[in-house]
Design an enzyme around this catalytic site. Structure first.
Site, PDB file in Angstrom:
ATOM      1  N   HIS A  64      -0.394  10.992 -28.291  1.00  0.00           N
ATOM      2  CA  HIS A  64      -1.037   9.652 -27.986  1.00  0.00           C
ATOM      3  C   HIS A  64      -1.623   9.470 -28.477  1.00  0.00           C
ATOM      4  O   HIS A  64      -1.255   7.704 -28.719  1.00  0.00           O
ATOM      5  CB  HIS A  64      -1.978   9.396 -26.555  1.00  0.00           C
ATOM      6  CG  HIS A  64      -1.187   9.667 -25.372  1.00  0.00           C
ATOM      7  ND1 HIS A  64      -1.862  10.134 -23.684  1.00  0.00           N
ATOM      8  CD2 HIS A  64       0.922  10.146 -24.578  1.00  0.00           C
ATOM      9  CE1 HIS A  64      -0.209  10.887 -23.693  1.00  0.00           C
ATOM     10  NE2 HIS A  64       0.638  10.128 -23.305  1.00  0.00           N
TER      11      HIS A  64
ATOM     12  N   HIS B  72       0.211  16.187 -25.803  1.00  0.00           N
ATOM     13  CA  HIS B  72      -1.021  15.223 -25.129  1.00  0.00           C
ATOM     14  C   HIS B  72      -1.839  14.237 -25.880  1.00  0.00           C
ATOM     15  O   HIS B  72      -1.541  12.807 -26.580  1.00  0.00           O
ATOM     16  CB  HIS B  72      -0.279  14.916 -23.810  1.00  0.00           C
ATOM     17  CG  HIS B  72       0.917  14.589 -23.136  1.00  0.00           C
ATOM     18  ND1 HIS B  72       1.617  16.298 -23.607  1.00  0.00           N
ATOM     19  CD2 HIS B  72       1.373  13.977 -22.462  1.00  0.00           C
ATOM     20  CE1 HIS B  72       2.466  16.005 -23.000  1.00  0.00           C
ATOM     21  NE2 HIS B  72       3.040  14.710 -22.353  1.00  0.00           N
TER      22      HIS B  72
ATOM     23  N   ARG C 261       1.086  -1.169   0.241  1.00  0.00           N
ATOM     24  CA  ARG C 261      -0.543   0.160  -0.041  1.00  0.00           C
ATOM     25  C   ARG C 261       0.812   0.998   0.027  1.00  0.00           C
ATOM     26  O   ARG C 261       0.507   2.245   0.286  1.00  0.00           O
ATOM     27  CB  ARG C 261      -1.206   0.289   0.792  1.00  0.00           C
ATOM     28  CG  ARG C 261      -1.983  -0.812   1.122  1.00  0.00           C
ATOM     29  CD  ARG C 261      -3.107  -1.211   2.073  1.00  0.00           C
ATOM     30  NE  ARG C 261      -4.347  -1.910   2.341  1.00  0.00           N
ATOM     31  CZ  ARG C 261      -4.347  -2.960   3.077  1.00  0.00           C
ATOM     32  NH1 ARG C 261      -3.313  -3.096   4.252  1.00  0.00           N
ATOM     33  NH2 ARG C 261      -5.170  -3.634   2.681  1.00  0.00           N
TER      34      ARG C 261
ATOM     35  N   LYS D  65       7.261  22.827 -13.461  1.00  0.00           N
ATOM     36  CA  LYS D  65       6.790  22.100 -13.747  1.00  0.00           C
ATOM     37  C   LYS D  65       6.028  21.590 -12.198  1.00  0.00           C
ATOM     38  O   LYS D  65       4.714  21.384 -11.469  1.00  0.00           O
ATOM     39  CB  LYS D  65       6.788  20.499 -13.607  1.00  0.00           C
ATOM     40  CG  LYS D  65       6.557  19.344 -13.455  1.00  0.00           C
ATOM     41  CD  LYS D  65       6.474  18.247 -14.058  1.00  0.00           C
ATOM     42  CE  LYS D  65       5.457  17.449 -14.191  1.00  0.00           C
ATOM     43  NZ  LYS D  65       5.734  16.158 -15.157  1.00  0.00           N
TER      44      LYS D  65
ATOM     45  N   ARG E 134      -3.198  21.316 -13.804  1.00  0.00           N
ATOM     46  CA  ARG E 134      -2.347  20.573 -13.477  1.00  0.00           C
ATOM     47  C   ARG E 134      -2.070  19.775 -15.139  1.00  0.00           C
ATOM     48  O   ARG E 134      -1.696  19.482 -16.289  1.00  0.00           O
ATOM     49  CB  ARG E 134      -2.267  19.439 -12.814  1.00  0.00           C
ATOM     50  CG  ARG E 134      -1.342  18.427 -13.106  1.00  0.00           C
ATOM     51  CD  ARG E 134      -1.005  17.390 -11.989  1.00  0.00           C
ATOM     52  NE  ARG E 134       0.327  17.214 -12.417  1.00  0.00           N
ATOM     53  CZ  ARG E 134       1.049  16.123 -12.087  1.00  0.00           C
ATOM     54  NH1 ARG E 134       0.247  15.830 -10.410  1.00  0.00           N
ATOM     55  NH2 ARG E 134       2.273  14.802 -12.010  1.00  0.00           N
TER      56      ARG E 134
ATOM     57  N   HIS F  81       7.961   9.045 -27.724  1.00  0.00           N
ATOM     58  CA  HIS F  81       7.040   9.897 -26.891  1.00  0.00           C
ATOM     59  C   HIS F  81       7.308  11.411 -27.299  1.00  0.00           C
ATOM     60  O   HIS F  81       6.293  12.309 -27.503  1.00  0.00           O
ATOM     61  CB  HIS F  81       6.855   9.637 -25.148  1.00  0.00           C
ATOM     62  CG  HIS F  81       6.174  10.156 -24.739  1.00  0.00           C
ATOM     63  ND1 HIS F  81       4.676  10.579 -24.581  1.00  0.00           N
ATOM     64  CD2 HIS F  81       5.999  11.327 -23.560  1.00  0.00           C
ATOM     65  CE1 HIS F  81       4.206  11.149 -23.535  1.00  0.00           C
ATOM     66  NE2 HIS F  81       4.910  12.103 -22.971  1.00  0.00           N
TER      67      HIS F  81
ATOM     68  N   LYS G 107       2.962  11.329 -11.519  1.00  0.00           N
ATOM     69  CA  LYS G 107       2.341  10.655 -12.136  1.00  0.00           C
ATOM     70  C   LYS G 107       2.948   9.493 -12.388  1.00  0.00           C
ATOM     71  O   LYS G 107       4.102   9.518 -12.506  1.00  0.00           O
ATOM     72  CB  LYS G 107       1.655  11.357 -13.238  1.00  0.00           C
ATOM     73  CG  LYS G 107       0.722  12.343 -12.928  1.00  0.00           C
ATOM     74  CD  LYS G 107       0.152  12.622 -14.658  1.00  0.00           C
ATOM     75  CE  LYS G 107      -0.922  13.781 -14.413  1.00  0.00           C
ATOM     76  NZ  LYS G 107      -1.250  14.509 -15.534  1.00  0.00           N
TER      77      LYS G 107
ATOM     78  N   GLU H 223      -4.447  16.869 -10.399  1.00  0.00           N
ATOM     79  CA  GLU H 223      -5.539  17.331 -11.663  1.00  0.00           C
ATOM     80  C   GLU H 223      -6.388  17.972 -11.473  1.00  0.00           C
ATOM     81  O   GLU H 223      -7.431  16.949 -11.799  1.00  0.00           O
ATOM     82  CB  GLU H 223      -4.959  16.343 -12.545  1.00  0.00           C
ATOM     83  CG  GLU H 223      -4.865  16.879 -13.966  1.00  0.00           C
ATOM     84  CD  GLU H 223      -4.332  15.896 -15.066  1.00  0.00           C
ATOM     85  OE1 GLU H 223      -4.974  15.369 -15.815  1.00  0.00           O
ATOM     86  OE2 GLU H 223      -3.006  15.833 -15.250  1.00  0.00           O
TER      87      GLU H 223
ATOM     88  N   ASN I 259      -0.725  18.928 -19.603  1.00  0.00           N
ATOM     89  CA  ASN I 259      -0.901  18.009 -21.179  1.00  0.00           C
ATOM     90  C   ASN I 259      -0.941  18.384 -22.871  1.00  0.00           C
ATOM     91  O   ASN I 259      -1.370  17.499 -22.924  1.00  0.00           O
ATOM     92  CB  ASN I 259      -2.422  16.721 -20.578  1.00  0.00           C
ATOM     93  CG  ASN I 259      -2.323  16.254 -19.179  1.00  0.00           C
ATOM     94  OD1 ASN I 259      -0.914  15.510 -19.844  1.00  0.00           O
ATOM     95  ND2 ASN I 259      -3.406  16.536 -18.745  1.00  0.00           N
TER      96      ASN I 259
ATOM     97  N   GLU J 213       9.502  18.022 -24.350  1.00  0.00           N
ATOM     98  CA  GLU J 213       8.620  19.130 -23.225  1.00  0.00           C
ATOM     99  C   GLU J 213       9.175  20.747 -22.570  1.00  0.00           C
ATOM    100  O   GLU J 213       8.982  20.271 -21.548  1.00  0.00           O
ATOM    101  CB  GLU J 213       8.970  17.451 -22.155  1.00  0.00           C
ATOM    102  CG  GLU J 213       8.577  16.343 -22.659  1.00  0.00           C
ATOM    103  CD  GLU J 213       6.940  16.516 -22.596  1.00  0.00           C
ATOM    104  OE1 GLU J 213       6.273  17.363 -21.388  1.00  0.00           O
ATOM    105  OE2 GLU J 213       6.667  15.521 -22.140  1.00  0.00           O
TER     106      GLU J 213
END
Length: 371
Positions: free
Chosen positions: A253, A249, A121, A227, A242, A267, A143, A237, A246, A185
């Protein structure tokens, strides 16, 4: 060395940016590694380049390194590798208070962070990003995720690292293509809300990529600070702030999915193309000038990245790319928010985009002549 603080509520951490940090990993991690045994997860390429240096530094500070060396590439972010790596950590009797080290690019950081998030956990981990993309983006903010057949990063968790060490020396061992992919980026932070930084990129990006040490430190530290500020305002987010990270993206993606998340399109290369598409689509909607959109495309092309999706040689149409977008993790009540621009440095979240309009736009981009 530049030190940037990520002010996450009740668990802030530092991002340290500088030359030679991998050779000093034992000293830099003092106070975090409480046991002799230290699990380090990496890929075969990074281990070949830096494994001996990292092991020597940790051994000099009384640690015994346990390596998990995974294949390089996006395919490593999978259910199978997640399960195998969690079982490996359990076999080492890693406890919740222990730190696992992620040594590598975004794939290793994402996989290791997700393992740390679910192990008992939640145990702790340290990010040591070795690619430009990971240093300026994926290693900061918590993330973590793996890919599934349905899409990229659809299974994961928010799990912040305890420390991030970004050694600029690692960038010297990267193939040029990897450095360029990471540069997308960097440019992103200028396009989000910092037109002056985009202008800095136009003036200095090529020299930074060529190896200028002072420019590299500035670019990485500035990007991390940007960032960190956004993440501190919106860690999970939830407010929309936030989500600005993206930019590029959603389009990117979809292109990655169409190319099978393969080496055909890295990427960062997808993000670069995605930012060009976001700019041009914003111009199509009348939100930014065509001249500004083409300024974005021109800079992307000038540094050596692809700025036209026609260069990918895809055989699909715009509707196929839109179908990939329907699996985007940002889908909400059947609506896909898009990151668009009102100008350079003026990105905003648009929840009113009609996907039936996006498909013909992509058709026109697929047919655009390659310059």
């Amino acid at each position: 060395m530049a030190v940037i603080r990520v002010d996450i509520a009740q668990r802030p951490y530092e991002v340290r940016v500088g030359q030679g940090l991998l050779a000093e990993i034992g000293a830099e991690c003092r106070g975090f590694l409480r046991k002799r045994a230290v699990p380090v997860i990496t890929d075969a390429n990074v281990h070949a380049a830096w494994g001996d240096i990292v092991e020597a530094s940790l051994r000099a500070h009384g640690h015994e390194v346990h390596w998990r060396i995974l294949p390089a590439g996006e395919q490593t972010k999978s259910w199978d590798e997640l399960a195998a790596t969690v079982n490996w950590l359990l076999s080492l009797e890693v406890e919740r208070g222990d730190h696992v080290i992620a040594l590598g690019g975004g794939v290793i950081g994402d996989l290791t962070g997700f393992c740390a998030a679910v192990l008992k956990r939640g145990c702790k981990f340290i990010q040591i990003p070795t690619t430009l993309l990971a240093q300026v983006d994926s290693s900061v903010g918590g993330k973590t995720a793996i890919n599934t057949p349905a899409g990229k990063n659809l299974v994961g968790a928010f799990h912040q690292p305890s420390l991030v060490l970004a050694d600029l020396a690692a960038l010297d061992t990267l193939p040029e293509r990897e450095r360029l992919a990471g540069y997308a980026e960097v440019v992103k932070y200028g396009l989000i809300d910092d037109a002056d930084f985009f202008a800095w990129c136009e003036a200095n990006g090529a020299a930074m990529l060529a190896g200028d040490g002072a420019l590299r430190e500035y670019a990485v530290a500035h990007s991390v600070a940007a960032k960190a500020r956004i993440v501190a305002e919106d860690e999970f987010e939830t407010t929309g702030k936030r989500a600005l990270l993206n930019l590029g993206h959603t389009f990117g993606h979809a292109l990655e999915a169409e190319t099978g998340f393969s080496s055909q399109l890295l990427h960062g290369e997808g993000v670069a193309l995605g930012m060009v598409l976001a700019a041009r689509y914003s111009a199509r909607l009348g939100h930014m000038s065509t001249a500004s959109a083409e300024r974005v495309a021109r800079h992307i092309a000038e540094v050596g990245l692809r700025a036209e999706i026609a260069e990918l040689g895809l055989t699909c149409d715009g509707a196929a790319l839109v179908r990939h977008m329907l699996h985007d993790k940002k889908m909400d009540a059947g609506t896909l928010p898009f990151l668009l621009m009102q100008g350079i440095g003026k990105t905003y979240l648009d929840k009113q985009v009609d996907l039936s309009d996006v498909a013909p736009f992509l058709d026109s981009e697929l047919a655009r002549p390659i310059k």
